[in-house]
Enzyme design. Structure first.
Site, PDB file in Angstrom:
ATOM      1  N   HIS A   1       0.868  -1.185   0.000  1.00 55.99           N
ATOM      2  CA  HIS A   1       0.000   0.000   0.000  1.00 55.99           C
ATOM      3  C   HIS A   1       0.897   1.225   0.000  1.00 55.99           C
ATOM      4  O   HIS A   1       1.668   1.445   0.938  1.00 55.99           O
ATOM      5  CB  HIS A   1      -0.920   0.009   1.216  1.00 55.99           C
ATOM      6  N   CYS A   2       0.762   2.032  -1.046  1.00 54.23           N
ATOM      7  CA  CYS A   2       1.637   3.192  -1.206  1.00 54.23           C
ATOM      8  C   CYS A   2       0.932   4.446  -0.706  1.00 54.23           C
ATOM      9  O   CYS A   2      -0.077   4.875  -1.294  1.00 54.23           O
ATOM     10  CB  CYS A   2       2.021   3.355  -2.669  1.00 54.23           C
ATOM     11  N   PRO A   3       1.421   5.068   0.354  1.00 53.80           N
ATOM     12  CA  PRO A   3       0.770   6.289   0.847  1.00 53.80           C
ATOM     13  C   PRO A   3       0.962   7.477  -0.074  1.00 53.80           C
ATOM     14  O   PRO A   3       0.168   8.430  -0.045  1.00 53.80           O
ATOM     15  CB  PRO A   3       1.451   6.512   2.205  1.00 53.80           C
TER      16      PRO A   3
END
Length: 425
Positions: free
Chosen positions: A167-169
């Site tokens: 999950h890429c912020p």
């Protein structure tokens, strides 16, 4: 009013434009990423590229520097949009656990209604075949499904995602099967944009040195924005450049970020590696699968199925969980009512028979009267029979002996008949 899927979505995603665009719960961080890209490019175009328009006067090549910066930035922003605003490969949730996987385990039993019953068991893992190797997949309690190979549940988006990478912020979205290609292209393009801005800023410093015939320090004093852009791009290259190199390694070995950490920790073999050329072809040349979710579709209401707890509760009640005494008392009252009704009915029939005999038939003899009087000492017999219902309850069932009721009724009528006859004599 019917609702659409995105309106009742159980994940943590955010939707805009009526469910046409889907983002992660941390989509606000996307604004920070936009500023980190656009602000340096605007500074570059205003303070650097604009002065380089006439640096190459014979062919006006300086305009190309400005045009390339603008077009390439738009390209990077499009890739960012394709990465963050689409379904990354979310697997739809089940409304019920897979029933075909339930099984009863006789070794583990539970006491229900005074008897031992097999306990309902659900396997937490099962094995599937991948490239000739058995791979164990886990059951997801939240989505109520067995995760396909390379699938994992994202705790931030609260969804199971196919070929989950991470999950890429910075893009505010999960990176999975359907957007990994765009994510890598975004990161690598941002790396190239940083190199381009750094190079053109250094070129402008060189042009200033040649025009003023001075040193590097004097040229840097002439254009502080160039120095700031070079510093910013140098720092950014350590992040986006390092990320690009890391994902090039992952693609060449056909791994995801999640698998890379797990395989190293568990010392497991990568069963998905098809060789470097085939791995690159799989990521960049295969057709992206369509989404398994239609977020704009109307929700279909399903009939709720009885849960395991409700079924066991009903069985426990039927197997003797309640008090049987009220049922027995009710049966006793019903039996007494039936006895009274039978007596009343038989007395009326006998009364009619005596009257008809008194007018047409012969009178009763003394032997008949004595026999009837002797029968007065016999009480009506009630037979109680215990039965078992189909649900396991015990209830009293009462049956009346018809002969005894008739005998009792005849005694009453015979006495009244004999009294009337003696009065006439």
């Amino acid at each position: 009013m019917e609702k659409r899927v995105y309106e009742v979505w159980k994940g943590s995603n955010k939707f805009i434009l009526g469910g046409r665009l889907i983002f992660g719960p941390d989509a606000k961080s996307l604004l920070v990423t936009l500023l980190l890209i656009t602000v340096p490019v605007i500074i570059f175009c205003v303070f650097v590229a604009r002065h380089l328009r006439h640096a190459f006067s014979p062919y006006n090549a300086g305009y190309a520097i400005l045009a390339v910066a603008i077009v390439f930035t738009i390209y990077v922003l499009i890739l960012l949009f394709l990465t963050s605003a689409r379904d990354p490969g979310i697997i739809p949730r089940n409304s019920h656990p897979p029933e075909e996987e339930f099984r009863y385990d006789s070794s583990v039993s539970a006491e229900v209604g005074g008897r031992q019953t097999p306990s309902l068991q659900f396997p937490r893992t099962k094995e599937v075949m991948v490239n000739g190797v058995h791979v164990r997949v886990k059951y997801c309690d939240t989505c109520m499904l067995y995760r396909p190979p390379r699938c994992s549940h994202c705790s931030i988006c609260n969804n199971c995602v196919e070929r989950f990478d991470h999950h890429c912020p910075w893009v505010g979205q999960c990176i999975g099967l359907r957007n990994y290609r765009y994510f890598f292209m975004f990161v690598s393009s941002a790396t190239l944009l940083c190199i381009y801005v750094f190079s053109m800023s250094a070129l402008y410093i060189k042009v200033l040195m040649d025009d003023h015939k001075g040193t590097v320090w004097k040229a840097m004093k002439e254009s502080p924005p160039s120095v700031i852009l070079m510093t910013y791009c140098f720092i950014a290259l350590w992040f986006v450049g390092g990320l690009t190199g890391f994902h090039l390694y992952l693609i060449s070995t056909n791994q995801t970020t999640y698998e890379n950490f797990r395989f190293r920790a568990d010392n497991r073999i990568n069963v998905y590696n098809l060789g470097c050329p085939s791995n690159f072809l799989e990521v960049f040349c295969t057709k992206i699968k369509p989404s398994k979710n239609n977020f704009r579709a109307f929700v279909r209401e399903e009939v709720p199925r009885p849960t395991l707890q409700s079924i066991q509760g009903a069985e426990a009640e039927d197997l003797g969980g309640g008090d049987p005494r009220p049922k027995v008392e009710d049966d006793l009252e019903i039996g007494e009512d039936l006895l009274k009704i039978s007596q009343r009915r038989n007395i009326e029939e006998i009364d009619e028979d005596i009257r008809s005999r008194g007018s047409n038939g012969p009178a009763h003899t003394a032997l008949e009267v004595d026999a009837i009087l002797d029968s007065d000492h016999r009480a009506p017999t009630i037979r109680s029979e215990t039965r078992h219902s189909s649900w396991g309850r015990r209830s009293g069932s009462w049956e009346i002996a018809t002969d005894d009721v008739l005998s009792n009724s005849k005694v009453t009528e015979s006495r009244s008949y004999m009294t009337g006859k003696e009065g006439r004599q």
